[in-house]
Write a protein that holds these residues in place. Structure first.
Motif, PDB file in Angstrom:
ATOM      1  N   ARG A 303       0.812  -1.385  -0.031  1.00 53.16           N
ATOM      2  CA  ARG A 303      -0.039   0.114  -0.084  1.00 53.16           C
ATOM      3  C   ARG A 303       0.782   1.135   0.050  1.00 53.16           C
ATOM      4  NH1 ARG A 303      -2.520   3.321   3.829  1.00 53.16           N
ATOM      5  NH2 ARG A 303      -1.599   1.978   5.698  1.00 53.16           N
ATOM      6  N   ALA A 304       0.823   1.917  -1.149  1.00 55.58           N
ATOM      7  CA  ALA A 304       1.478   3.195  -1.054  1.00 55.58           C
ATOM      8  C   ALA A 304       1.063   4.165   0.091  1.00 55.58           C
ATOM      9  CB  ALA A 304       1.362   3.780  -2.543  1.00 55.58           C
ATOM     10  N   GLU A 305       2.088   4.969   0.747  1.00 52.54           N
ATOM     11  CA  GLU A 305       1.865   5.614   2.013  1.00 52.54           C
ATOM     12  C   GLU A 305       1.886   7.104   1.690  1.00 52.54           C
ATOM     13  OE1 GLU A 305       2.348   2.838   5.581  1.00 52.54           O
ATOM     14  OE2 GLU A 305       4.216   3.416   4.691  1.00 52.54           O
ATOM     15  N   ILE A 306       1.965   7.397   0.346  1.00 47.00           N
ATOM     16  CA  ILE A 306       2.361   8.545   0.002  1.00 47.00           C
ATOM     17  C   ILE A 306       1.300   9.865   0.489  1.00 47.00           C
ATOM     18  CG2 ILE A 306       2.127  10.249  -1.868  1.00 47.00           C
ATOM     19  CD1 ILE A 306       2.902   7.835  -3.710  1.00 47.00           C
ATOM     20  N   TYR A 307      -0.026   9.440   0.890  1.00 44.78           N
ATOM     21  CA  TYR A 307      -1.049  10.148   1.162  1.00 44.78           C
ATOM     22  C   TYR A 307      -1.156   9.957   2.662  1.00 44.78           C
ATOM     23  CZ  TYR A 307      -1.483  10.870  -3.699  1.00 44.78           C
ATOM     24  OH  TYR A 307      -1.245  11.311  -4.928  1.00 44.78           O
ATOM     25  N   TRP A 315       6.120   2.051   6.497  1.00 45.00           N
ATOM     26  CA  TRP A 315       7.184   1.846   5.586  1.00 45.00           C
ATOM     27  C   TRP A 315       7.933   2.996   5.223  1.00 45.00           C
ATOM     28  CZ3 TRP A 315       7.774  -3.142   6.409  1.00 45.00           C
ATOM     29  CH2 TRP A 315       6.811  -3.694   6.478  1.00 45.00           C
ATOM     30  N   GLY A 316       7.272   4.056   4.911  1.00 41.69           N
ATOM     31  CA  GLY A 316       7.735   5.365   4.234  1.00 41.69           C
ATOM     32  C   GLY A 316       6.971   5.982   3.518  1.00 41.69           C
ATOM     33  N   TYR A 317       7.404   7.200   2.887  1.00 43.90           N
ATOM     34  CA  TYR A 317       6.690   8.014   1.964  1.00 43.90           C
ATOM     35  C   TYR A 317       6.835   7.349   0.597  1.00 43.90           C
ATOM     36  CZ  TYR A 317       5.194  11.886  -0.761  1.00 43.90           C
ATOM     37  OH  TYR A 317       4.809  12.755  -1.563  1.00 43.90           O
ATOM     38  N   TYR A 318       8.051   7.053  -0.096  1.00 43.56           N
ATOM     39  CA  TYR A 318       7.807   6.738  -1.322  1.00 43.56           C
ATOM     40  C   TYR A 318       8.666   5.549  -1.342  1.00 43.56           C
ATOM     41  CZ  TYR A 318       7.563   7.327  -6.314  1.00 43.56           C
ATOM     42  OH  TYR A 318       7.267   7.378  -7.731  1.00 43.56           O
ATOM     43  N   VAL A 319       7.927   4.268  -1.075  1.00 43.30           N
ATOM     44  CA  VAL A 319       8.456   2.946  -1.007  1.00 43.30           C
ATOM     45  C   VAL A 319       8.355   2.359  -2.255  1.00 43.30           C
ATOM     46  CG1 VAL A 319       8.264   0.879   0.332  1.00 43.30           C
ATOM     47  CG2 VAL A 319       7.993   3.059   1.322  1.00 43.30           C
ATOM     48  N   LEU A 320       9.711   1.651  -2.876  1.00 42.37           N
ATOM     49  CA  LEU A 320       9.772   0.878  -3.888  1.00 42.37           C
ATOM     50  C   LEU A 320       9.806  -0.544  -3.615  1.00 42.37           C
ATOM     51  CD1 LEU A 320      10.692   3.832  -4.599  1.00 42.37           C
ATOM     52  CD2 LEU A 320      11.748   2.865  -6.614  1.00 42.37           C
ATOM     53  N   PRO A 321       8.987  -1.421  -4.059  1.00 39.84           N
ATOM     54  CA  PRO A 321       9.313  -3.022  -3.870  1.00 39.84           C
ATOM     55  C   PRO A 321      10.620  -3.301  -4.693  1.00 39.84           C
ATOM     56  CG  PRO A 321       7.114  -2.521  -4.482  1.00 39.84           C
ATOM     57  CD  PRO A 321       7.807  -1.348  -4.703  1.00 39.84           C
ATOM     58  N   PHE A 322      11.239  -4.194  -4.048  1.00 37.42           N
ATOM     59  CA  PHE A 322      12.637  -4.496  -4.892  1.00 37.42           C
ATOM     60  C   PHE A 322      12.358  -5.878  -5.379  1.00 37.42           C
ATOM     61  CE2 PHE A 322      17.177  -6.546  -4.579  1.00 37.42           C
ATOM     62  CZ  PHE A 322      17.440  -5.977  -5.599  1.00 37.42           C
ATOM     63  N   LEU A 323      12.460  -6.071  -6.775  1.00 36.10           N
ATOM     64  CA  LEU A 323      12.131  -7.393  -7.196  1.00 36.10           C
ATOM     65  C   LEU A 323      13.463  -8.189  -7.481  1.00 36.10           C
ATOM     66  CD1 LEU A 323      10.471  -9.609  -8.989  1.00 36.10           C
ATOM     67  CD2 LEU A 323      11.009  -8.126 -11.049  1.00 36.10           C
ATOM     68  N   LEU A 324      13.782  -9.260  -7.003  1.00 37.27           N
ATOM     69  CA  LEU A 324      14.756 -10.131  -7.219  1.00 37.27           C
ATOM     70  C   LEU A 324      14.599 -11.634  -7.182  1.00 37.27           C
ATOM     71  CD1 LEU A 324      18.089 -10.115  -6.744  1.00 37.27           C
ATOM     72  CD2 LEU A 324      17.531 -11.029  -4.112  1.00 37.27           C
ATOM     73  N   GLU A 326      12.208 -14.143  -8.756  1.00 40.11           N
ATOM     74  CA  GLU A 326      10.925 -13.743  -8.984  1.00 40.11           C
ATOM     75  C   GLU A 326      10.043 -13.461  -7.877  1.00 40.11           C
ATOM     76  OE1 GLU A 326       8.940 -18.249  -8.452  1.00 40.11           O
ATOM     77  OE2 GLU A 326      10.520 -18.545  -9.988  1.00 40.11           O
ATOM     78  N   HIS A 327      10.714 -12.947  -7.038  1.00 40.01           N
ATOM     79  CA  HIS A 327       9.888 -12.552  -5.770  1.00 40.01           C
ATOM     80  C   HIS A 327      10.242 -11.165  -5.373  1.00 40.01           C
ATOM     81  CE1 HIS A 327       9.299 -16.679  -4.725  1.00 40.01           C
ATOM     82  NE2 HIS A 327      10.581 -16.695  -4.833  1.00 40.01           N
ATOM     83  N   LEU A 328       9.294 -10.467  -4.650  1.00 40.14           N
ATOM     84  CA  LEU A 328       9.243  -9.145  -4.439  1.00 40.14           C
ATOM     85  C   LEU A 328      10.082  -9.332  -3.064  1.00 40.14           C
ATOM     86  CD1 LEU A 328       5.926  -7.442  -5.384  1.00 40.14           C
ATOM     87  CD2 LEU A 328       8.034  -7.165  -6.537  1.00 40.14           C
ATOM     88  N   ALA A 329      11.068  -9.119  -2.722  1.00 40.71           N
ATOM     89  CA  ALA A 329      12.021  -9.505  -1.809  1.00 40.71           C
ATOM     90  C   ALA A 329      12.148  -8.346  -0.749  1.00 40.71           C
ATOM     91  CB  ALA A 329      13.496  -9.875  -2.170  1.00 40.71           C
ATOM     92  N   ALA A 330      11.875  -7.182  -0.886  1.00 41.72           N
ATOM     93  CA  ALA A 330      12.163  -6.199  -0.016  1.00 41.72           C
ATOM     94  C   ALA A 330      11.365  -5.108  -0.372  1.00 41.72           C
ATOM     95  CB  ALA A 330      13.697  -5.801   0.160  1.00 41.72           C
ATOM     96  N   ARG A 331      11.279  -4.026   0.451  1.00 44.60           N
ATOM     97  CA  ARG A 331      10.800  -2.731   0.193  1.00 44.60           C
ATOM     98  C   ARG A 331      11.772  -1.580   0.792  1.00 44.60           C
ATOM     99  NH1 ARG A 331       4.885  -3.496   1.905  1.00 44.60           N
ATOM    100  NH2 ARG A 331       5.400  -5.659   1.897  1.00 44.60           N
ATOM    101  N   VAL A 332      11.794  -0.645  -0.040  1.00 42.63           N
ATOM    102  CA  VAL A 332      12.969   0.604   0.063  1.00 42.63           C
ATOM    103  C   VAL A 332      12.335   1.648  -0.023  1.00 42.63           C
ATOM    104  CG1 VAL A 332      15.255   1.105  -0.493  1.00 42.63           C
ATOM    105  CG2 VAL A 332      14.447  -1.153  -0.873  1.00 42.63           C
ATOM    106  N   ASP A 333      12.318   2.548   1.062  1.00 42.80           N
ATOM    107  CA  ASP A 333      11.937   3.832   1.015  1.00 42.80           C
ATOM    108  C   ASP A 333      13.043   4.842   0.572  1.00 42.80           C
ATOM    109  OD1 ASP A 333      10.581   6.245   1.314  1.00 42.80           O
ATOM    110  OD2 ASP A 333      11.072   6.274   3.646  1.00 42.80           O
ATOM    111  N   LEU A 334      12.752   5.519  -0.538  1.00 41.58           N
ATOM    112  CA  LEU A 334      13.949   6.104  -1.297  1.00 41.58           C
ATOM    113  C   LEU A 334      13.643   7.842  -1.518  1.00 41.58           C
ATOM    114  CD1 LEU A 334      14.869   3.905  -4.296  1.00 41.58           C
ATOM    115  CD2 LEU A 334      16.033   4.346  -2.087  1.00 41.58           C
ATOM    116  N   LYS A 335      14.624   8.620  -1.497  1.00 43.86           N
ATOM    117  CA  LYS A 335      14.652   9.948  -1.748  1.00 43.86           C
ATOM    118  C   LYS A 335      15.775  10.584  -2.534  1.00 43.86           C
ATOM    119  CE  LYS A 335      13.713  14.439   0.239  1.00 43.86           C
ATOM    120  NZ  LYS A 335      12.996  15.168  -0.803  1.00 43.86           N
ATOM    121  N   ALA A 336      15.415  11.007  -3.509  1.00 39.56           N
ATOM    122  CA  ALA A 336      16.658  11.675  -4.153  1.00 39.56           C
ATOM    123  C   ALA A 336      16.770  13.239  -3.780  1.00 39.56           C
ATOM    124  CB  ALA A 336      16.454  11.716  -5.519  1.00 39.56           C
ATOM    125  N   ASP A 337      18.146  13.136  -3.084  1.00 36.00           N
ATOM    126  CA  ASP A 337      18.352  14.376  -2.324  1.00 36.00           C
ATOM    127  C   ASP A 337      19.295  15.219  -3.333  1.00 36.00           C
ATOM    128  OD1 ASP A 337      19.280  16.670  -0.833  1.00 36.00           O
ATOM    129  OD2 ASP A 337      19.547  15.487   1.134  1.00 36.00           O
TER     130      ASP A 337
END
Length: 401
Positions: A303-307, A315-324, A326-337
């Motif tokens: 579930r995206a938590e943007i709003y 998990w965080g504001y902009y969380v990207l699932p990590f595909l490794l 054939e599995h979605l193995a992790a979720r990563v909160d990212l921000k380009a500073d």
């Protein structure tokens, strides 16, 4: 009805979405871009720029580092892409224009449009005539852009923007060009290549049949609701159409392990024995558009938590699932500073049953690759999540922050 193991359905989905094939090893060109669109059919547009805009990220997940101007070359210069409401606001191959004519012609006026026509009769036609006379225009370029109103879906659209968007939805105007996030609207005959503009528009039923087949090709295998949701076709109309396609042999009935609903497989869907994918997926990636399907396929509750208010986020504001693999193995909160020129990782979380020793090295490589593509100089890992410590050590070992 052919039984299908869940792992096979998963691999079919990844192949169908263009995520199972190795990324291009050399220079990425328009041929690669065309292959992505041939696979996914539609690329969602979203303005959030915390990492990068969604349309760029969806392409990046499949192509790796590429020049963003490729998208604009295909869109602006070559007129190979168009915009319309497909799943949401999407870039689409321009040859699909006739398939959406029925949707344009059947659009019913929004409440705000009805209000506008009562309050300012003739305004819609005046806006249309101005675009016809002057050429491509953004809302703020209109001679009479009107006032700004927050009731328009809380967007703060001006009256002119509402008029242009409604003329776009009904097909009387198209998006002629973009300047960043700003749409400039124009007449279809000045934008859509003649062969697609003049092509007979199929009936609503036939267009939906074709779109359902396209959806099946982009999903590999899915329930009737999965196929309907890909191009936002009403499920009541989609179910009999899907059944008819199966009866004709255009789709194959299947029973996917663990799924309650019957499934339908595209006859050309492939399932290799193993998938070696590694990709960060933006929240608007077409692989995970349908969160219920994502849970069924990958056991990944997303579930995206943007709003969501910051204090209530898991998990965080902009969380990207990590595909490794054939599995979605992790979720990563990212921000380009961009000010500090680092890709920040405020949180990184391993999925239940995952192996950190396998996930961390692959994730570290992907983060470094993405940072370089974004023009950033390093990766900075924060404290949140069970992967943060191992990932920080792995990044340090690679010479990154």
């Amino acid at each position: 009805m052919k039984p299908l193991r869940l792992a096979v359905a998963r691999r079919m989905a990844l192949v169908a979405q263009g995520l199972a094939a190795p990324r291009p090893s050399g220079r990425v060109d328009l041929r690669h871009l065309h292959r992505v669109f041939a696979r996914v059919g539609a690329v969602q547009i979203d303005p959030i720029n915390v990492v990068e805009r969604a349309h760029y990220l969806t392409l990046y997940s499949r192509l790796g580092p590429y020049e963003r101007r490729l998208l604009w070359r295909a869109y602006h210069e070559r007129r190979e892409l168009m915009e319309y409401w497909a799943h949401a606001a999407c870039f689409l191959p321009v040859e699909d224009y006739p398939l959406f004519r029925h949707r344009m012609e059947a659009a019913r006026p929004w409440r705000e449009v009805q209000h506008l026509e009562r309050e300012r009769p003739g305004y819609l036609e005046a806006v249309f005539e101005e675009v016809r006379r002057r050429g491509p225009l953004a809302a703020d370029e209109l001679e009479d852009p009107g006032e700004r109103h927050t009731p328009y879906w809380s967007t703060g659209w001006t009256t002119g923007k509402l008029a242009l968007e409604w003329l776009f939805v009904t097909g009387r105007l198209v998006v002629g060009e973009r300047r960043g996030l700003v749409r400039r609207y124009d007449l279809p005959e000045r934008v859509i290549p003649r062969e697609y503009l003049a092509a007979p528009a199929p009936s609503r039923a036939e267009a939906q049949r074709r779109l359902l087949l396209r959806a099946a090709g982009s999903l590999g295998v899915g329930t009737a609701a999965d196929l309907a949701g890909y191009y936002m076709i009403p499920i009541k109309e989609a179910r009999p159409a899907v059944e008819a396609l199966a009866a004709e042999g255009r789709l194959e009935r299947a029973a996917v392990e663990g799924w309650r609903e019957p499934a339908y497989r595209h006859p050309e869907a492939e399932a290799p024995r193993r998938v070696r994918a590694a990709a960060l997926l933006c929240p608007f990636d077409s692989l995970i558009w349908d969160r219920r399907r994502t849970a069924r396929l990958f056991g990944f509750d997303y579930r995206a938590e943007i709003y969501t208010p910051a204090a209530q986020r898991t998990w965080g504001y902009y969380v990207l699932p990590f595909l490794l693999g054939e599995h979605l193995a992790a979720r990563v909160d990212l921000k380009a500073d961009r000010a500090r020129r680092v890709l920040r990782v405020p949180g990184a979380f391993l999925e239940a049953g995952g192996d950190a020793a396998t996930v961390v090295p692959a994730l570290a490589v992907e983060l470094e690759l993405m940072a370089g593509w974004l023009g950033l100089e390093g990766v900075e890992v924060g404290e949140r999540g069970d992967l943060s410590g191992p990932l920080r050590r792995a990044q340090s070992g690679r010479g990154f922050r």
